[in-house]
Write a protein that holds these residues in place. Structure first.
Motif, short mmCIF file in Angstrom:
data_model
loop_
_atom_site.label_atom_id
_atom_site.label_comp_id
_atom_site.label_asym_id
_atom_site.label_seq_id
_atom_site.Cartn_x
_atom_site.Cartn_y
_atom_site.Cartn_z
N PHE A 1 0.84 -1.21 0.00
CA PHE A 1 0.00 0.00 0.00
C PHE A 1 0.87 1.25 0.00
CE2 PHE A 1 -3.30 -2.61 2.56
CZ PHE A 1 -3.54 -3.39 1.43
N PRO B 1 -12.85 -9.22 -5.91
CA PRO B 1 -11.89 -8.75 -4.91
C PRO B 1 -12.33 -9.00 -3.47
CG PRO B 1 -12.91 -6.91 -6.11
CD PRO B 1 -13.32 -8.16 -6.81
N GLY B 2 -13.62 -8.86 -3.18
CA GLY B 2 -14.09 -9.06 -1.80
C GLY B 2 -13.78 -10.46 -1.31
N PHE C 1 -9.91 -10.98 -0.88
CA PHE C 1 -9.31 -10.42 0.34
C PHE C 1 -9.81 -11.13 1.59
CE2 PHE C 1 -8.42 -6.58 -2.37
CZ PHE C 1 -7.05 -6.62 -2.20
N GLU D 1 -2.16 -6.15 7.02
CA GLU D 1 -1.97 -5.07 7.98
C GLU D 1 -0.49 -4.76 8.11
OE1 GLU D 1 -3.82 -6.96 11.28
OE2 GLU D 1 -5.81 -6.83 10.36
N MET E 1 -1.63 8.91 6.32
CA MET E 1 -1.09 7.70 5.70
C MET E 1 0.01 7.06 6.56
SD MET E 1 -2.46 7.53 2.58
CE MET E 1 -3.33 8.63 1.45
N TYR F 1 -2.31 6.22 10.82
CA TYR F 1 -2.70 5.09 9.97
C TYR F 1 -3.17 3.91 10.82
CZ TYR F 1 -2.62 1.44 6.43
OH TYR F 1 -2.98 0.41 5.60
N ASN G 1 -5.54 0.53 10.10
CA ASN G 1 -4.67 -0.62 9.89
C ASN G 1 -5.32 -1.94 10.33
OD1 ASN G 1 -2.38 -2.12 9.40
ND2 ASN G 1 -1.46 -1.63 11.39
N SER G 2 -6.39 -2.34 9.63
CA SER G 2 -7.03 -3.61 9.97
C SER G 2 -7.59 -4.24 8.69
CB SER G 2 -8.15 -3.35 10.98
OG SER G 2 -9.08 -4.40 10.94
N ALA G 3 -7.42 -5.55 8.56
CA ALA G 3 -7.90 -6.22 7.34
C ALA G 3 -9.43 -6.20 7.27
CB ALA G 3 -7.38 -7.65 7.29
N GLN G 4 -10.08 -6.27 8.43
CA GLN G 4 -11.55 -6.28 8.49
C GLN G 4 -12.08 -4.91 8.90
OE1 GLN G 4 -13.21 -8.74 7.44
NE2 GLN G 4 -11.81 -10.50 7.50
N ILE H 1 -14.21 -5.86 5.29
CA ILE H 1 -13.94 -5.72 3.85
C ILE H 1 -15.12 -4.98 3.23
CG2 ILE H 1 -13.67 -6.98 1.69
CD1 ILE H 1 -12.09 -9.07 3.35
N GLY I 1 -15.21 -4.54 -1.59
CA GLY I 1 -14.19 -5.42 -2.13
C GLY I 1 -12.79 -5.16 -1.61
N LEU I 2 -12.61 -4.13 -0.77
CA LEU I 2 -11.26 -3.81 -0.30
C LEU I 2 -11.15 -4.02 1.21
CD1 LEU I 2 -10.66 -0.44 -2.20
CD2 LEU I 2 -10.06 -2.74 -2.94
N PRO I 3 -10.02 -4.56 1.68
CA PRO I 3 -9.80 -4.61 3.13
C PRO I 3 -9.72 -3.19 3.67
CG PRO I 3 -7.80 -5.21 1.96
CD PRO I 3 -8.88 -5.08 0.92
N SER J 1 -7.74 -1.70 5.60
CA SER J 1 -6.40 -1.08 5.56
C SER J 1 -6.10 -0.49 4.18
CB SER J 1 -5.33 -2.12 5.93
OG SER J 1 -5.49 -3.29 5.14
N LEU J 2 -6.68 -1.05 3.12
CA LEU J 2 -6.49 -0.50 1.78
C LEU J 2 -7.53 0.58 1.50
CD1 LEU J 2 -5.29 -0.44 -1.07
CD2 LEU J 2 -6.56 -2.51 -1.62
N VAL K 1 -6.49 3.97 2.74
CA VAL K 1 -5.55 4.66 1.85
C VAL K 1 -6.30 5.24 0.65
CG1 VAL K 1 -3.52 4.37 0.36
CG2 VAL K 1 -3.63 3.18 2.56
N VAL K 2 -7.15 4.42 0.03
CA VAL K 2 -7.87 4.87 -1.16
C VAL K 2 -8.81 6.03 -0.82
CG1 VAL K 2 -9.58 4.16 -2.90
CG2 VAL K 2 -7.68 2.65 -2.33
N ILE L 1 -6.91 9.21 -0.38
CA ILE L 1 -6.43 9.68 -1.69
C ILE L 1 -7.58 10.41 -2.40
CG2 ILE L 1 -5.63 8.96 -3.97
CD1 ILE L 1 -4.05 6.73 -2.63
#
Lengths: 488, 72
Positions: free
Chosen positions: A78, A213-214, A217, A229, B26, B31, B35-38, B40, B43-45, B47-48, B51-52, B55
């Motif tokens: 990222f 994508p969902g 991931f 992470e 960022m 951040y 900063n966590s995967a869940q 989602i 379609g994006l975790p 943590s992503l 960022v998006v 932006i």
């Protein structure tokens, strides 16, 4: 017809088209004008500027390295998005200031500005030499990428040295003849091509290897806790390493002389609109990361010799072997590498001509200077080609160190613009110490730093302290040229 | 090409604050909030998505600065 020949023909067709476009761009322009060669007579338009600056981001690194990072390092990738989105932010303020100063006082390179502000030949030559070494390192990466792509997409029929010679030789010729305009116009073609390829491949893989994508991931998060992470158990990068890597990119991005000198190619409005577009380029990179994530848990790391091979592996094993597809992807990847390589080759030639040769021999006429720059394209191209294909173990360290040292220009450049107290003694001492500290941590210590801070930031801290301290010690001298500079 | 259309001076200090805030979002510690995967989302975790999303805010902010300076 064998599939690899179809792929070869398509890539060949693309190369011819890029070559013609690059050559045409310089037609009817003055061959002996430094201003035309270096900064397109300060008149590049918005769309061309977008692609020129965007092409720099979509390099071989983005195409091969982006998926590789996502595949092997997870969330650490990222960082690529963050630095792309943030890297150009300082340019919104620096760019217009430089455009104005450059037009008023006749700058073509970053060194021109520094020479005028600090009145120091030594500083400019140091900056020039570090830049040229860093450019060679950067070019070597792009050339390796081109050779690799050619080799994979033609099923090993085109050896590395031929692929690299073909694809990079073309770049050298159109940059040497058409200057920045050649680089800019071929970038428009290359940019368009690689967007299409990156998005179609990324989305295709996500929907064929996973259910979108969902689902992809969710699967990764379940299988590899912490992988998505930063700094948690299972993550591949610590929090300080991640944060300082972004910080160093934001400070250093515009210090790359080939980007910095683009300030002189356009007016304030064009520069600002280019900065505005950059966050979008970062969003465009998301599907490139998808390519890497789609392979997590699907392709075992043992199937690859290096993570950089993940994109070619997916293409050859998961996309079905059709020459047509190989050709399109090959052309897209070549476009990515070339659009960076042309801007860098051009930047290196201007840095060499203006910042290394000219300060040492200031009595050179314009015609000689322009010839030096055009021949420098060929010379720097040849050196980079040689290093990329045959390598030279002793030089690699030096080049890597220079590559990491670009960010060390930041204090003296920012100081030149915003601090009237900045003096050449401080700038030189800071730069030398910063580069030294960076070398030490990056190469001697192999990247091991206190608290996992980025080596570039360690260098910057030392650099700024020395720069400010030494400048303050040299305040007594009257600096009329500094006042003139800041009045412009 | 002269910049004839420019209406107002660049608010340099405001811009600098804006750029630094986006940068800090960022980086850690801020951040850490994303900063966590869940979960989602789209379609994006997370943590992503974090960022998006910023932006996107950055893009909107840059447009606002430009419109302030050039009118319209």
């Amino acid at each position: 017809m064998a599939e690899w020949i179809i792929a070869l023909l398509m890539m060949g067709g693309y190369l011819v088209f890029a070559f013609v476009l690059g050559m045409m761009a310089g037609k009817g322009r003055s061959f002996f004008s430094i201003s035309e060669y270096a900064v397109a007579d300060r008149g590049l338009g918005l769309v061309v500027m977008w692609f020129l600056m965007g092409g720099t981001i979509f390099s071989a690194f983005a195409f091969l390295g982006g998926p590789a990072w996502a595949y092997s390092k997870g969330a650490a990738a990222f960082y690529i998005l963050a630095y792309t989105a943030l890297g150009l932010l300082p340019w919104y303020l620096i760019g217009p200031r430089m455009a104005k100063l450059g037009a008023a006082r006749g700058y073509f390179s970053m060194g021109d500005m520094l020479r005028d502000r600090y009145q120091s030949k030594a500083l400019v030559v140091i900056v020039g030499i570090v830049s040229v070494l860093a450019f060679i390192q950067y070019l070597t990466l792009q050339i390796k990428g081109m050779a690799y792509i050619f080799n994979i997409m033609t099923a090993d029929h085109i050896p590395f040295w031929v692929g690299a010679l073909l694809s990079y030789g073309i770049v050298v010729i159109y940059v040497a003849t058409s200057g920045v305009r050649g680089a800019a116009w071929s970038d428009v073609l290359q940019g368009a091509l690689m967007f299409v390829v990156a998005w179609s491949v990324g989305l295709y893989l996500v929907f064929t290897l996973h259910d979108g994508p969902g689902a992809m991931f969710a699967q990764i998060a379940a299988d590899r806790p912490g992988f998505l992470e930063i700094g948690h158990e299972g993550s591949k990068m610590s929090q300080t390493a991640y944060s300082t890597a972004i910080l160093v990119s934001v400070v250093g991005f515009i210090m790359w002389p080939h980007l910095f000198m683009k300030s002189y190619t356009a007016n304030e409005k064009t520069i600002k609109l280019t900065v505005i577009a950059y966050p979008l380029f970062a969003i465009f990179l998301v599907p490139v990361l998808f390519i890497g994530f789609s392979a997590v848990g699907v392709i075992p790391p043992t199937a690859l010799t290096t993570p950089d091979g993940i994109l070619p592996y997916l293409i050859t094993n998961n996309l079905g072997a059709t020459g047509l597809l190989y050709g399109i992807i090959g052309a897209g990847a070549l476009a990515a590498a070339q659009s960076s390589a042309d801007a860098i080759t051009h930047g290196a030639s201007v840095s060499f001509g203006r910042d290394v040769v000219y300060p040492l021999k200031p009595d050179l006429g314009d015609r000689v200077q322009i010839l030096i720059m055009r021949w420098a394209v060929v010379a720097i191209g040849a050196v980079s080609y040689y290093l990329a294909i045959w390598g030279a173990a002793g030089l690699v360290q030096l080049l890597l160190g220079a590559y990491g040292s670009i960010v060390q220009f930041a204090p003296c450049v920012y100081g030149a613009i915003w601090w009237r107290g900045a003096r050449k003694e401080g700038a030189i001492a800071g730069l030398v110490v910063g580069v030294g500290v960076n070398f030490w941590y990056q190469l001697v210590q192999k990247g091991v730093t206190p608290f996992d801070i980025n080596p570039g930031i360690m260098g910057l801290i030392a650099n700024v302290i020395i720069f400010v301290a030494v400048s303050l010690m040299c305040q007594s001298r009257d600096e009329e040229h500094v006042r003139a500079f800041h009045r412009t | 090409m002269p910049d004839i259309e420019k209406k107002r001076k660049t608010p340099e200090k405001v811009y600098a604050v804006f750029a630094i805030v986006i940068l800090l979002l960022m980086m850690f510690p801020l951040y850490g909030l994303g900063n966590s995967a869940q979960p989602i989302i789209m379609g994006l975790p997370f943590s992503l998505l974090w960022v998006v999303f910023w932006i996107g805010v950055e893009f909107a902010g840059l447009i606002a600065f430009f419109r302030y300076e050039y009118g319209r």
